[in-house]
Design an enzyme around this catalytic site. Structure first.
Site: not given
Ligand code: GLU
Length: 483
Positions: A254-256
């Site tokens: 995930s980007k986060r």
């Protein structure tokens, strides 16, 4: 036999996802293994999702990884242009051909009309599928609307019954009921741009793509594409669907969490060679226990029969280990060049001998971003607990330190030239006279000037790296601390 032609067809929507890099890598390896061509095509027909600069990120990332295309936007080729928006005008005639054949039709429904019917369907608890409303328009009615300039889209006239089967080289024989997987999807949008669903078929055909490699999210869309190939009477390419790259069984990258993009890993100080090597093994195995591969070795070893059907787990710990192995084998000058900016993060302007530091650090580096924390003690003396003067093996403790450190001070003060050899010789010459074992002097000395038990290099190396002034300053402070 026709030449193998594969393609990577990213949409320029931001940074390069690791899953995308892996798709490109497999398509490249497969083409090269089979003496074929690897094509790069930029799919930018969805202008709303377009991010400026993203195309350059794609070029840079692929080149960085050594995934080099034989044809593509920036280098050309016989099947260009390779950017879909530059191909805009060629799609409509193909859609019109399908209209002629009854496999597609003009649709003039407005957004408001569609919203209304969608809301009504949802109120009935149904999923809205376009209801073939405009399919019933006569040829004349359609022509009249076209002549009057009424905005339109062109939709596929999807079958509502039966099923579609195809063979996937990873997943085997697939069958999907048409009613579930097909709808009258838009082929040409109001702005004249093709949708992805249409353009991928046209372009894969026109570019002579023999093997389509893409994510498993396209498994169930493939029947629609096959419907289009069949309607045109074109040969359907071979399909190779690739599973998702996951962080663990439940989570996607995930980007986060900062683990989704190629650049996240490069910024953390992973080596591109290690990243590419490791990525190749997420979802594919060579059928042997070989783990380290150059790009050429990957090309030799690549075989689609060894692509996995279950999602590939991207194990960062494994990657860190592999990266460390690559770092150990790096040419020293390359290591020094890559390490210097990380040294700078804590030592900029201090005049530290980076070459010597690099010699000490190379074997202790797994990922470059961990360097600053490992050398922070050189920039600033950490506050330490005198209990760490205790070391059973070295026969050292606080009492020994209290005795030895004041003896050491004048010795270091009078070292003629501040080189590692001179520091070594001066200290070693004194130890026998003090009646101490080497460890009883060197352990306290190292603690006293580094403030920690584990350091890259021993007492002499650290003293040298710190410089005379800082070494003496720290030594005096430690003497005072012990009281
Ligand atoms: N542009 C599509 C994507 O980025 C490409 C899928 C394909 O390879 O056909 O997902």
């Amino acid at each position: 036999m026709t030449q193998v032609r594969t393609r990577f067809a990213p949409s320029p929507t931001g940074f390069m996802h690791l899953g995308g890099v892996r798709t490109a890598l497999y398509a490249y390896l497969f083409a090269k293994k089979n003496g074929g061509k690897f094509i790069l095509r930029i799919e930018d027909t969805d202008q709303e999702r377009f991010v400026p600069g993203a195309t350059e990120v794609i070029y840079d990332t692929l080149r960085d990884c050594g995934i080099l295309w034989d044809e593509g936007p920036d280098i050309g080729g016989d099947f260009g242009p390779y950017i879909q928006s530059e191909r805009k005008s060629l799609y409509l005639p193909y859609a019109q051909q399908l209209v002629e054949k009854g496999a597609a039709y003009y649709c003039f429904c407005t957004k408001e009309e569609l919203d209304e019917r969608r809301a009504a369907a949802e109120a009935r608890g149904e999923v809205f599928k376009y209801d073939k409303h405009c399919l019933s328009l006569s040829k004349e009615e359609v022509q009249a609307k076209l002549d009057a300039g009424v905005p339109y889209v062109i939709r596929m006239n999807a079958p509502t019954e039966g099923s579609t089967s195809y063979h996937d080289l990873v997943f085997g024989d697939m069958t999907f009921p048409n009613a579930d997987t097909m709808d009258d999807m838009v082929l040409i949008k109001q702005d004249g741009m093709p949708t992805y669903n249409f353009a991928n078929v046209i372009d894969d055909h026109l570019m002579g793509i023999t093997h389509v490699m893409r994510g498993t999210e396209y498994l169930s869309s493939t029947p629609r594409y096959n419907f289009l190939y069949n309607a045109f009477g074109w040969e359907i390419p071979q399909y190779i669907h690739l599973t998702t790259v996951m962080r663990d069984a439940q989570h996607k990258l995930s980007k986060r969490d900062g683990d989704a993009y190629y650049s996240d890993f490069i910024n953390k100080g992973f080596l591109k060679e290690a990243l590419v090597n490791y990525l190749a093994l997420v979802g594919w195995n060579p059928g042997t226990d070989q783990e380290f591969f150059t790009m050429d070795e990957l090309i030799q070893a690549f075989d689609v029969r060894h692509l996995n059907k279950s999602p590939g787990i991207f194990d960062v710990t494994k990657l860190e280990w592999m990266n460390g192995q690559y770092v150990q084998k790096m040419d020293f000058e390359d290591y020094l060049k890559m390490a210097a900016p990380w040294f700078d993060k804590v030592l900029a302007g201090k005049g530290t001998d980076y070459r010597r530091l690099a010699e000490l650090m190379q074997s202790r580096t797994d990922i470059f971003s961990r360097i600053p924390e490992k050398i922070a003690f050189l920039a600033e003396m950490p506050d330490y607990d005198p209990a760490i003067f205790f070391n059973k093996k070295q026969k050292s403790d606080e009492t020994v330190a209290r005795e030895v450190l004041p003896q050491l001070l004048p010795v270091l003060e009078s070292v003629p030239e501040w080189t590692e050899a001179a520091i070594h010789d001066a200290v070693m010459a004194k130890i026998p006279a003090w009646g101490k074992k080497n460890g009883q002097v060197l352990w306290p000395m190292r603690i006293a000037i580094s403030g920690q038990e584990s350091t890259p290099g021993g007492a002499f190396e650290i003293a040298y790296l710190l410089g005379r002034e800082e070494t003496l300053r720290r030594l005096r402070a430690s003497i005072a601390k012990l009281g």
